[in-house]
Scaffold this motif. Structure first.
Motif, PDB file in Angstrom:
ATOM      1  N   PRO A 274      34.998  39.482  44.149  1.00 18.15           N
ATOM      2  CA  PRO A 274      35.152  39.274  42.708  1.00 18.15           C
ATOM      3  C   PRO A 274      33.907  39.630  41.907  1.00 18.15           C
ATOM      4  CG  PRO A 274      34.992  37.174  43.868  1.00 18.15           C
ATOM      5  CD  PRO A 274      35.161  38.226  44.907  1.00 18.15           C
ATOM      6  N   ARG A 275      32.721  39.359  42.460  1.00 20.02           N
ATOM      7  CA  ARG A 275      31.507  39.691  41.716  1.00 20.02           C
ATOM      8  C   ARG A 275      31.390  41.205  41.507  1.00 20.02           C
ATOM      9  NH1 ARG A 275      25.186  39.052  43.668  1.00 20.02           N
ATOM     10  NH2 ARG A 275      24.307  40.297  41.972  1.00 20.02           N
ATOM     11  N   ILE A 276      31.718  41.973  42.544  1.00 19.73           N
ATOM     12  CA  ILE A 276      31.626  43.427  42.429  1.00 19.73           C
ATOM     13  C   ILE A 276      32.681  43.948  41.464  1.00 19.73           C
ATOM     14  CG2 ILE A 276      31.646  45.591  43.708  1.00 19.73           C
ATOM     15  CD1 ILE A 276      30.715  44.094  46.144  1.00 19.73           C
ATOM     16  N   LEU A 277      33.855  43.342  41.491  1.00 21.53           N
ATOM     17  CA  LEU A 277      34.887  43.726  40.528  1.00 21.53           C
ATOM     18  C   LEU A 277      34.437  43.410  39.098  1.00 21.53           C
ATOM     19  CD1 LEU A 277      38.139  42.566  42.359  1.00 21.53           C
ATOM     20  CD2 LEU A 277      37.483  44.922  41.849  1.00 21.53           C
ATOM     21  N   ASP A 278      33.759  42.282  38.919  1.00 22.58           N
ATOM     22  CA  ASP A 278      33.244  41.945  37.592  1.00 22.58           C
ATOM     23  C   ASP A 278      32.218  42.973  37.134  1.00 22.58           C
ATOM     24  OD1 ASP A 278      34.821  39.682  37.451  1.00 22.58           O
ATOM     25  OD2 ASP A 278      33.243  38.319  38.133  1.00 22.58           O
ATOM     26  N   ASP A 279      31.320  43.356  38.046  1.00 19.30           N
ATOM     27  CA  ASP A 279      30.307  44.354  37.695  1.00 19.30           C
ATOM     28  C   ASP A 279      30.959  45.700  37.363  1.00 19.30           C
ATOM     29  OD1 ASP A 279      28.302  42.549  38.047  1.00 19.30           O
ATOM     30  OD2 ASP A 279      27.640  43.291  39.989  1.00 19.30           O
ATOM     31  N   LEU A 280      31.958  46.084  38.154  1.00 23.36           N
ATOM     32  CA  LEU A 280      32.635  47.351  37.890  1.00 23.36           C
ATOM     33  C   LEU A 280      33.347  47.302  36.555  1.00 23.36           C
ATOM     34  CD1 LEU A 280      33.400  50.159  38.852  1.00 23.36           C
ATOM     35  CD2 LEU A 280      35.382  49.154  40.014  1.00 23.36           C
ATOM     36  N   SER A 281      33.942  46.170  36.230  1.00 21.64           N
ATOM     37  CA  SER A 281      34.602  46.013  34.933  1.00 21.64           C
ATOM     38  C   SER A 281      33.606  46.248  33.804  1.00 21.64           C
ATOM     39  CB  SER A 281      35.203  44.608  34.821  1.00 21.64           C
ATOM     40  OG  SER A 281      35.685  44.364  33.523  1.00 21.64           O
ATOM     41  N   ARG A 285      33.636  49.689  31.684  1.00 20.26           N
ATOM     42  CA  ARG A 285      34.023  49.331  30.317  1.00 20.26           C
ATOM     43  C   ARG A 285      35.535  49.135  30.194  1.00 20.26           C
ATOM     44  NH1 ARG A 285      30.588  53.626  29.501  1.00 20.26           N
ATOM     45  NH2 ARG A 285      32.179  54.927  28.480  1.00 20.26           N
ATOM     46  N   VAL A 286      36.062  48.309  31.103  1.00 20.85           N
ATOM     47  CA  VAL A 286      37.471  47.923  31.055  1.00 20.85           C
ATOM     48  C   VAL A 286      37.542  46.402  31.185  1.00 20.85           C
ATOM     49  CG1 VAL A 286      38.251  50.113  32.038  1.00 20.85           C
ATOM     50  CG2 VAL A 286      37.799  48.166  33.558  1.00 20.85           C
ATOM     51  N   PRO A 287      38.598  45.770  30.683  1.00 23.35           N
ATOM     52  CA  PRO A 287      38.704  44.310  30.781  1.00 23.35           C
ATOM     53  C   PRO A 287      38.897  43.858  32.221  1.00 23.35           C
ATOM     54  CG  PRO A 287      40.735  45.242  29.927  1.00 23.35           C
ATOM     55  CD  PRO A 287      39.733  46.364  29.959  1.00 23.35           C
ATOM     56  N   PRO A 288      38.470  42.650  32.576  1.00 24.96           N
ATOM     57  CA  PRO A 288      38.644  42.137  33.941  1.00 24.96           C
ATOM     58  C   PRO A 288      40.090  42.166  34.419  1.00 24.96           C
ATOM     59  CG  PRO A 288      37.151  40.730  32.708  1.00 24.96           C
ATOM     60  CD  PRO A 288      37.719  41.706  31.720  1.00 24.96           C
ATOM     61  N   THR A 289      41.050  42.030  33.495  1.00 18.83           N
ATOM     62  CA  THR A 289      42.461  42.048  33.885  1.00 18.83           C
ATOM     63  C   THR A 289      42.910  43.403  34.427  1.00 18.83           C
ATOM     64  OG1 THR A 289      43.041  42.538  31.580  1.00 18.83           O
ATOM     65  CG2 THR A 289      43.135  40.226  32.286  1.00 18.83           C
ATOM     66  N   ALA A 290      42.102  44.449  34.179  1.00 20.42           N
ATOM     67  CA  ALA A 290      42.461  45.771  34.699  1.00 20.42           C
ATOM     68  C   ALA A 290      42.538  45.758  36.216  1.00 20.42           C
ATOM     69  CB  ALA A 290      41.441  46.814  34.228  1.00 20.42           C
ATOM     70  N   PHE A 291      41.788  44.864  36.850  1.00 23.18           N
ATOM     71  CA  PHE A 291      41.755  44.791  38.312  1.00 23.18           C
ATOM     72  C   PHE A 291      42.570  43.613  38.847  1.00 23.18           C
ATOM     73  CE2 PHE A 291      37.313  46.539  37.411  1.00 23.18           C
ATOM     74  CZ  PHE A 291      37.758  47.851  37.424  1.00 23.18           C
ATOM     75  N   ARG A 292      43.579  43.188  38.098  1.00 24.98           N
ATOM     76  CA  ARG A 292      44.345  41.997  38.466  1.00 24.98           C
ATOM     77  C   ARG A 292      45.025  42.137  39.826  1.00 24.98           C
ATOM     78  NH1 ARG A 292      46.589  44.839  34.575  1.00 24.98           N
ATOM     79  NH2 ARG A 292      48.743  45.559  34.668  1.00 24.98           N
ATOM     80  N   HIS A 293      45.486  43.334  40.169  1.00 24.99           N
ATOM     81  CA  HIS A 293      46.177  43.498  41.446  1.00 24.99           C
ATOM     82  C   HIS A 293      45.179  43.455  42.610  1.00 24.99           C
ATOM     83  CE1 HIS A 293      49.750  44.195  39.203  1.00 24.99           C
ATOM     84  NE2 HIS A 293      49.324  45.342  38.690  1.00 24.99           N
ATOM     85  N   SER A 294      44.003  44.026  42.411  1.00 25.27           N
ATOM     86  CA  SER A 294      42.966  43.934  43.428  1.00 25.27           C
ATOM     87  C   SER A 294      42.535  42.481  43.615  1.00 25.27           C
ATOM     88  CB  SER A 294      41.761  44.791  43.025  1.00 25.27           C
ATOM     89  OG  SER A 294      42.136  46.133  42.821  1.00 25.27           O
ATOM     90  N   ARG A 295      42.425  41.743  42.538  1.00 22.68           N
ATOM     91  CA  ARG A 295      42.048  40.334  42.622  1.00 22.68           C
ATOM     92  C   ARG A 295      43.146  39.519  43.310  1.00 22.68           C
ATOM     93  NH1 ARG A 295      37.588  39.346  39.265  1.00 22.68           N
ATOM     94  NH2 ARG A 295      37.176  41.010  37.736  1.00 22.68           N
ATOM     95  N   ALA A 296      44.397  39.857  43.038  1.00 24.75           N
ATOM     96  CA  ALA A 296      45.502  39.131  43.672  1.00 24.75           C
ATOM     97  C   ALA A 296      45.497  39.342  45.177  1.00 24.75           C
ATOM     98  CB  ALA A 296      46.833  39.579  43.070  1.00 24.75           C
ATOM     99  N   THR A 297      45.229  40.576  45.611  1.00 25.65           N
ATOM    100  CA  THR A 297      45.139  40.838  47.046  1.00 25.65           C
ATOM    101  C   THR A 297      44.005  40.027  47.655  1.00 25.65           C
ATOM    102  OG1 THR A 297      46.032  43.070  46.849  1.00 25.65           O
ATOM    103  CG2 THR A 297      44.683  42.619  48.785  1.00 25.65           C
TER     104      THR A 297
END
Length: 374
Positions: A274-281, A285-297
């Motif tokens: 999750p931390r790396i996904l937050d940094d990538l977000s 320059r995209v909202p955190p919800t853009a990675f919702r499926h990756s976070r769900a997995t």
């Protein structure tokens, strides 16, 4: 352009919850000087549960690398057929329609590769190309898609099966108690995924471009130390800092294709935690919800290595998209390596598709400067 069809994903029945993981860490490492930090880091992963190929008490034992690798092969052969069958069914194809198999895994080893067994036992043609990839770790899901895409660009009407088989729990090392190892013990899970890239027709993501990027001089940031006891996972604390380098590579890929990476309709990304996904977000320059499926997995299965991209894509299929929706698929892993691709959603099939498939030849050949069937 080839179409990535709906992936199939399987996870084992043996389940380990976050609470059980924390209790195990306390029981196994009661005197560890950094235990409070480890427990906090495990909690911060957000992994509520994981699935293991063995019951947890068997997972904690180490019968030796030979026994573990034998189990890897046995369970892979036992579980892969049903996942492949489901992926073929989703693509509306049969085994004999497949021209190449890309097989990715970093948690076991065999030679010949499991692609040879699949061709012999699962009905694939003897001339099916084999593309095994064993050393790209979590990036291998993106690499599988890109190598399949490359194959379909060389053979425009080819169909490629991709299989990711990851039994991360078989790499557990009871004597490794560094922070990175203890964190990985609370993060990784087991899964098998499969998907088909169709050269003609199909519903899913029409792949349009792909790229790879290596961050220089980071080979030892994510790595295996290979010992007589097997694979020992090594994770450097600098890994999260690579997103400020990898995000520009994604922007470059999109810009080269005439797209804006900040304005896409879907993002299927495997970035570890999750931390790396937050940094990538932040850097993309995209909202955190853009990675919702990756976070769900990550939340429900943990980090399942190369299979994450396929499971996140499966979730995107379940959610649905309108025709023409544009998106990014990317996997990050050892190297530090990024394998990324761009594609647009399609549900349309050419009206002549049925006749084309009925006449489809059975082998691939190259002739002169162009590749075709005969």
């Amino acid at each position: 352009m080839p179409v990535l069809c709906r992936p199939a994903v399987w996870v084992p029945d043996n389940m380990l919850t976050m609470e059980e993981t924390l209790a195990l860490a306390r029981r196994l490492h009661p005197e560890h000087p950094r235990l409070p930090l480890v427990l906090r880091m495990i909690k911060n992963t957000g992994v509520t549960k994981r699935h293991l190929i063995q019951p947890v008490e068997d997972t904690l034992k180490h019968p030796g690398f030979e026994a573990r690798n034998r189990l890897y092969g046995q369970e892979a052969r036992r579980r892969i057929p049903a996942v492949v069958e489901q992926a073929l069914r989703s693509a509306q194809l049969q085994a004999r329609d497949i021209d190449a198999i890309v097989f990715v895994s970093c948690t076991g080893f065999s030679m010949p590769p499991l692609t040879a067994w699949m061709i012999n036992e699962l009905g694939f043609r003897p001339d099916t190309r084999q593309i095994p990839i064993a050393q790209l770790g979590c990036a291998a899901g993106g690499a599988a898609i890109n190598r399949a895409h490359d194959f379909c660009r060389a053979y425009p009407d080819a169909n490629v099966l991709m299989v990711a088989c990851e039994f991360c729990s078989l790499c557990y090392q009871p004597d490794d108690d560094d922070i990175g190892s203890l964190l990985s013990n609370g993060l990784f899970g087991d899964a098998i995924a499969a998907a088909v890239l169709r050269g003609i027709g199909g519903t899913g993501v029409r792949l349009e471009a792909n790229a790879a990027h290596l961050v220089p001089h980071t080979e030892d940031w994510i790595s295996y130390e290979v010992k007589s006891t097997g694979f020992h996972f090594r994770l450097d604390r600098r890994v999260p800092g690579t997103m400020n380098v990898l995000a520009p590579a994604l922007h470059t890929l999109a810009r080269t294709h005439g797209w804006d990476a900040t304005q896409l309709d879907f993002y299927i990304v495997h970035a570890g935690g999750p931390r790396i996904l937050d940094d990538l977000s932040h850097y993309l320059r995209v909202p955190p919800t853009a990675f919702r499926h990756s976070r769900a997995t990550l939340t429900t299965y943990g980090n399942i290595a190369s299979a994450v991209v396929f499971d996140a894509m499966r979730r995107q299929f379940d959610e649905g998209l309108p025709d023409g929706a544009r998106g990014l698929v990317a996997g990050f892993g050892p190297g530090i390596t990024a394998e990324s691709s761009l594609g647009s959603w399609t549900t349309a099939e050419p009206p002549w598709l049925g006749n084309q498939l009925a006449r489809r030849p059975k082998s691939l050949v190259a002739s002169g400067s162009s590749d075709r069937r005969h």
